[in-house]
Scaffold this motif. Structure first.
Motif, PDB file in Angstrom:
ATOM      1  N   LEU A   1       1.998  93.751 -25.006  1.00  0.00           N
ATOM      2  CA  LEU A   1       1.714  92.504 -24.309  1.00  0.00           C
ATOM      3  C   LEU A   1       3.041  92.018 -23.747  1.00  0.00           C
ATOM      4  CD1 LEU A   1      -0.062  90.004 -23.611  1.00  0.00           C
ATOM      5  CD2 LEU A   1       0.588  89.095 -25.841  1.00  0.00           C
ATOM      6  N   GLU A   2       3.174  92.065 -22.432  1.00  0.00           N
ATOM      7  CA  GLU A   2       4.411  91.647 -21.772  1.00  0.00           C
ATOM      8  C   GLU A   2       5.638  92.334 -22.364  1.00  0.00           C
ATOM      9  OE1 GLU A   2       4.173  87.387 -22.058  1.00  0.00           O
ATOM     10  OE2 GLU A   2       2.461  87.313 -20.711  1.00  0.00           O
ATOM     11  N   GLY A   3       5.506  93.640 -22.626  1.00  0.00           N
ATOM     12  CA  GLY A   3       6.618  94.434 -23.134  1.00  0.00           C
ATOM     13  C   GLY A   3       6.793  94.423 -24.641  1.00  0.00           C
TER      14      GLY A   3
ATOM     15  N   TRP B   1      -0.605  94.722 -32.074  1.00  0.00           N
ATOM     16  CA  TRP B   1      -1.654  95.377 -32.831  1.00  0.00           C
ATOM     17  C   TRP B   1      -2.937  94.611 -32.544  1.00  0.00           C
ATOM     18  CZ3 TRP B   1      -2.136  99.551 -35.908  1.00  0.00           C
ATOM     19  CH2 TRP B   1      -3.232  99.607 -36.766  1.00  0.00           C
ATOM     20  N   ILE B   2      -3.978  95.297 -32.060  1.00  0.00           N
ATOM     21  CA  ILE B   2      -5.241  94.621 -31.761  1.00  0.00           C
ATOM     22  C   ILE B   2      -5.982  94.353 -33.062  1.00  0.00           C
ATOM     23  CG2 ILE B   2      -7.461  94.754 -30.586  1.00  0.00           C
ATOM     24  CD1 ILE B   2      -6.131  96.556 -28.494  1.00  0.00           C
ATOM     25  N   GLU B   3      -6.218  93.085 -33.362  1.00  0.00           N
ATOM     26  CA  GLU B   3      -6.914  92.691 -34.583  1.00  0.00           C
ATOM     27  C   GLU B   3      -8.396  92.423 -34.360  1.00  0.00           C
ATOM     28  OE1 GLU B   3      -4.852  89.481 -36.501  1.00  0.00           O
ATOM     29  OE2 GLU B   3      -3.345  90.863 -37.258  1.00  0.00           O
ATOM     30  N   ASN B   4      -8.757  92.062 -33.131  1.00  0.00           N
ATOM     31  CA  ASN B   4     -10.155  91.776 -32.833  1.00  0.00           C
ATOM     32  C   ASN B   4     -10.343  91.785 -31.323  1.00  0.00           C
ATOM     33  OD1 ASN B   4     -12.837  91.115 -33.527  1.00  0.00           O
ATOM     34  ND2 ASN B   4     -12.459  88.971 -33.086  1.00  0.00           N
ATOM     35  N   VAL B   5     -11.563  92.159 -30.886  1.00  0.00           N
ATOM     36  CA  VAL B   5     -11.883  92.134 -29.468  1.00  0.00           C
ATOM     37  C   VAL B   5     -13.188  91.364 -29.287  1.00  0.00           C
ATOM     38  CG1 VAL B   5     -12.441  93.501 -27.419  1.00  0.00           C
ATOM     39  CG2 VAL B   5     -10.750  94.353 -29.050  1.00  0.00           C
ATOM     40  N   ASP B   6     -13.145  90.374 -28.405  1.00  0.00           N
ATOM     41  CA  ASP B   6     -14.323  89.601 -28.030  1.00  0.00           C
ATOM     42  C   ASP B   6     -14.815  90.187 -26.706  1.00  0.00           C
ATOM     43  OD1 ASP B   6     -16.156  87.777 -27.038  1.00  0.00           O
ATOM     44  OD2 ASP B   6     -14.921  86.015 -27.424  1.00  0.00           O
TER      45      ASP B   6
ATOM     46  N   VAL C   1     -17.637  89.895 -25.070  1.00  0.00           N
ATOM     47  CA  VAL C   1     -18.358  88.988 -24.181  1.00  0.00           C
ATOM     48  C   VAL C   1     -17.405  88.203 -23.291  1.00  0.00           C
ATOM     49  CG1 VAL C   1     -19.884  86.987 -24.097  1.00  0.00           C
ATOM     50  CG2 VAL C   1     -20.319  88.804 -25.749  1.00  0.00           C
ATOM     51  N   ASN C   2     -16.316  87.711 -23.852  1.00  0.00           N
ATOM     52  CA  ASN C   2     -15.376  86.871 -23.118  1.00  0.00           C
ATOM     53  C   ASN C   2     -14.146  87.621 -22.600  1.00  0.00           C
ATOM     54  OD1 ASN C   2     -16.793  84.317 -23.396  1.00  0.00           O
ATOM     55  ND2 ASN C   2     -16.360  84.534 -25.577  1.00  0.00           N
ATOM     56  N   GLY C   3     -14.027  88.916 -22.930  1.00  0.00           N
ATOM     57  CA  GLY C   3     -12.895  89.705 -22.457  1.00  0.00           C
ATOM     58  C   GLY C   3     -11.572  89.303 -23.071  1.00  0.00           C
ATOM     59  N   MET C   4     -11.617  88.855 -24.326  1.00  0.00           N
ATOM     60  CA  MET C   4     -10.417  88.397 -25.013  1.00  0.00           C
ATOM     61  C   MET C   4     -10.116  89.305 -26.214  1.00  0.00           C
ATOM     62  SD  MET C   4      -9.666  85.758 -23.187  1.00  0.00           S
ATOM     63  CE  MET C   4      -8.540  84.711 -24.092  1.00  0.00           C
ATOM     64  N   ALA C   5      -8.848  89.344 -26.601  1.00  0.00           N
ATOM     65  CA  ALA C   5      -8.431  90.097 -27.778  1.00  0.00           C
ATOM     66  C   ALA C   5      -7.465  89.251 -28.594  1.00  0.00           C
ATOM     67  CB  ALA C   5      -7.748  91.399 -27.373  1.00  0.00           C
ATOM     68  N   THR C   6      -7.615  89.324 -29.910  1.00  0.00           N
ATOM     69  CA  THR C   6      -6.648  88.710 -30.805  1.00  0.00           C
ATOM     70  C   THR C   6      -5.685  89.812 -31.211  1.00  0.00           C
ATOM     71  OG1 THR C   6      -8.276  87.126 -31.590  1.00  0.00           O
ATOM     72  CG2 THR C   6      -6.324  87.454 -32.971  1.00  0.00           C
ATOM     73  N   VAL C   7      -4.403  89.572 -30.998  1.00  0.00           N
ATOM     74  CA  VAL C   7      -3.391  90.586 -31.288  1.00  0.00           C
ATOM     75  C   VAL C   7      -2.315  90.032 -32.205  1.00  0.00           C
ATOM     76  CG1 VAL C   7      -3.745  91.808 -29.105  1.00  0.00           C
ATOM     77  CG2 VAL C   7      -2.031  90.007 -29.218  1.00  0.00           C
TER      78      VAL C   7
ATOM     79  N   SER D   1       5.783  92.700 -36.090  1.00  0.00           N
ATOM     80  CA  SER D   1       5.417  93.108 -37.448  1.00  0.00           C
ATOM     81  C   SER D   1       5.017  91.947 -38.355  1.00  0.00           C
ATOM     82  CB  SER D   1       6.574  93.875 -38.083  1.00  0.00           C
ATOM     83  OG  SER D   1       7.722  93.049 -38.133  1.00  0.00           O
ATOM     84  N   ARG D   2       5.026  90.721 -37.832  1.00  0.00           N
ATOM     85  CA  ARG D   2       4.669  89.575 -38.669  1.00  0.00           C
ATOM     86  C   ARG D   2       3.177  89.284 -38.574  1.00  0.00           C
ATOM     87  NH1 ARG D   2       8.955  85.467 -36.527  1.00  0.00           N
ATOM     88  NH2 ARG D   2       7.002  84.767 -35.657  1.00  0.00           N
ATOM     89  N   PRO D   3       2.431  89.427 -39.670  1.00  0.00           N
ATOM     90  CA  PRO D   3       0.983  89.213 -39.641  1.00  0.00           C
ATOM     91  C   PRO D   3       0.565  87.812 -39.217  1.00  0.00           C
ATOM     92  CG  PRO D   3       1.643  90.248 -41.696  1.00  0.00           C
ATOM     93  CD  PRO D   3       2.897  89.873 -40.965  1.00  0.00           C
ATOM     94  N   THR D   4       1.447  86.833 -39.367  1.00  0.00           N
ATOM     95  CA  THR D   4       1.091  85.467 -39.006  1.00  0.00           C
ATOM     96  C   THR D   4       1.334  85.169 -37.521  1.00  0.00           C
ATOM     97  OG1 THR D   4       3.288  84.705 -39.651  1.00  0.00           O
ATOM     98  CG2 THR D   4       1.549  84.573 -41.313  1.00  0.00           C
ATOM     99  N   ASN D   5       1.965  86.083 -36.815  1.00  0.00           N
ATOM    100  CA  ASN D   5       2.256  85.887 -35.399  1.00  0.00           C
ATOM    101  C   ASN D   5       1.133  86.506 -34.565  1.00  0.00           C
ATOM    102  OD1 ASN D   5       3.411  85.351 -32.952  1.00  0.00           O
ATOM    103  ND2 ASN D   5       5.120  86.765 -33.198  1.00  0.00           N
ATOM    104  N   THR D   6       0.036  85.753 -34.383  1.00  0.00           N
ATOM    105  CA  THR D   6      -1.097  86.255 -33.618  1.00  0.00           C
ATOM    106  C   THR D   6      -1.324  85.401 -32.376  1.00  0.00           C
ATOM    107  OG1 THR D   6      -2.692  84.954 -34.882  1.00  0.00           O
ATOM    108  CG2 THR D   6      -2.253  87.200 -35.659  1.00  0.00           C
TER     109      THR D   6
END
Length: 60
Positions: free
Chosen positions: A21-23, A27-32, A34-40, A44-49
């Motif tokens: 994402l912008e270089g 890590w893709i955590e979820n893909v929506d 219907v809305n064309g969105m992804a939670t990434v 390496s920090r799990p809290t940085n989504t």
């Protein structure tokens, strides 16, 4: 990237696909599909989504 490819990467059990994402590596955590969105997870920090449009993601 399109929604179908993001979903394929998300479902890939080998986890060997390089996605950015912008270089920044993400890590893709979820893909929506219907809305064309992804939670990434950024870096390496799990809290940085972020939830972003899948078109902002780049493979390789």
């Amino acid at each position: 990237m399109d929604v179908k490819r993001a979903m394929a990467i998300y479902q890939d059990k080998s986890h060997n696909v390089d996605v950015k994402l912008e270089g920044q590596p993400v890590w893709i955590e979820n893909v929506d599909e219907v809305n064309g969105m992804a939670t990434v997870q950024v870096g390496s920090r799990p809290t940085n989504t972020q939830t972003v449009n899948v078109e902002r993601l780049q493979e390789g």
